[in-house]
Design a protein around this motif. Sequence first.
Motif, PDB file in Angstrom:
ATOM      1  N   LEU A   1       0.849  -1.190   0.000  1.00 30.21           N
ATOM      2  CA  LEU A   1       0.000   0.000   0.000  1.00 30.21           C
ATOM      3  C   LEU A   1       0.884   1.240   0.000  1.00 30.21           C
ATOM      4  N   VAL A   2       0.583   2.168  -0.890  1.00 24.85           N
ATOM      5  CA  VAL A   2       1.381   3.401  -0.990  1.00 24.85           C
ATOM      6  C   VAL A   2       0.436   4.559  -1.281  1.00 24.85           C
ATOM      7  N   GLN A   3       0.811   5.748  -0.828  1.00 27.13           N
ATOM      8  CA  GLN A   3       0.002   6.929  -1.087  1.00 27.13           C
ATOM      9  C   GLN A   3       0.233   7.440  -2.502  1.00 27.13           C
TER      10      GLN A   3
ATOM     11  N   GLN B   1      -3.450  -6.323 -13.573  1.00 25.75           N
ATOM     12  CA  GLN B   1      -4.875  -6.525 -13.755  1.00 25.75           C
ATOM     13  C   GLN B   1      -5.616  -5.862 -12.605  1.00 25.75           C
ATOM     14  N   ALA B   2      -6.393  -4.855 -12.955  1.00 22.40           N
ATOM     15  CA  ALA B   2      -7.214  -4.155 -11.979  1.00 22.40           C
ATOM     16  C   ALA B   2      -8.576  -4.847 -11.870  1.00 22.40           C
ATOM     17  N   PRO B   3      -9.276  -4.675 -10.753  1.00 22.57           N
ATOM     18  CA  PRO B   3     -10.583  -5.312 -10.590  1.00 22.57           C
ATOM     19  C   PRO B   3     -11.532  -4.948 -11.728  1.00 22.57           C
TER      20      PRO B   3
ATOM     21  N   THR C   1      -3.482   1.001  -9.180  1.00 20.61           N
ATOM     22  CA  THR C   1      -3.867  -0.082  -8.290  1.00 20.61           C
ATOM     23  C   THR C   1      -4.263  -1.317  -9.097  1.00 20.61           C
ATOM     24  N   ALA C   2      -3.618  -2.437  -8.789  1.00 23.95           N
ATOM     25  CA  ALA C   2      -3.848  -3.668  -9.539  1.00 23.95           C
ATOM     26  C   ALA C   2      -3.016  -4.784  -8.913  1.00 23.95           C
ATOM     27  N   VAL C   3      -3.279  -5.998  -9.368  1.00 20.68           N
ATOM     28  CA  VAL C   3      -2.358  -7.103  -9.103  1.00 20.68           C
ATOM     29  C   VAL C   3      -1.338  -7.100 -10.239  1.00 20.68           C
TER      30      VAL C   3
ATOM     31  N   GLN D   1       0.002  -7.647  -5.052  1.00 21.30           N
ATOM     32  CA  GLN D   1      -0.974  -6.561  -5.016  1.00 21.30           C
ATOM     33  C   GLN D   1      -0.289  -5.223  -4.789  1.00 21.30           C
ATOM     34  N   VAL D   2      -0.646  -4.251  -5.615  1.00 19.38           N
ATOM     35  CA  VAL D   2      -0.214  -2.868  -5.438  1.00 19.38           C
ATOM     36  C   VAL D   2      -1.476  -2.020  -5.269  1.00 19.38           C
ATOM     37  N   THR D   3      -1.542  -1.311  -4.158  1.00 21.33           N
ATOM     38  CA  THR D   3      -2.688  -0.456  -3.874  1.00 21.33           C
ATOM     39  C   THR D   3      -2.199   0.964  -3.649  1.00 21.33           C
ATOM     40  N   VAL D   4      -2.739   1.891  -4.440  1.00 21.69           N
ATOM     41  CA  VAL D   4      -2.364   3.300  -4.318  1.00 21.69           C
ATOM     42  C   VAL D   4      -3.579   4.051  -3.778  1.00 21.69           C
TER      43      VAL D   4
END
Length: 121
Positions: A11-13, A39-41, A91-93, A116-119
């Motif tokens: 998780l990153v801002q 791949q994003a949701p 944000t995506a896997v 997983q990368v979440t921004v």
Amino acid sequence: QEQLVESGGGLVQPGGSLRLSCVASGNIFTIYLMRWYRQAPGKEREIVATMPWSGGPPSYADSVKGRFIISRDNVKNTVYLQMNSLKPEDTAVYYCNSVMSRRGTLPQNFWGQGTQVTVSS
């Protein structure tokens, strides 16, 4: 058994950075290229960056040009993705992909398990 193992997601801002790593292991004779996909949701998997293994320049999706940098370590059979100026839409896997072969066999396509990368703020 050849495999790809990714690491470095989290998780990153917005505006922040992350570096992903992907290590190829097993009975590898030749690596032809390594790629990062994401791949994003609710969306299709898309290519992010490609690194030819024996020379030639890397290539990037338009959406990440100027922000992401793909690099390689031939000795460690590792590809990296430095992601800067991250946006929520990143944000995506993220999946590592490689075309590689054992001695005397045809090249095959391999995939990592994804990270997983979440921004988000």
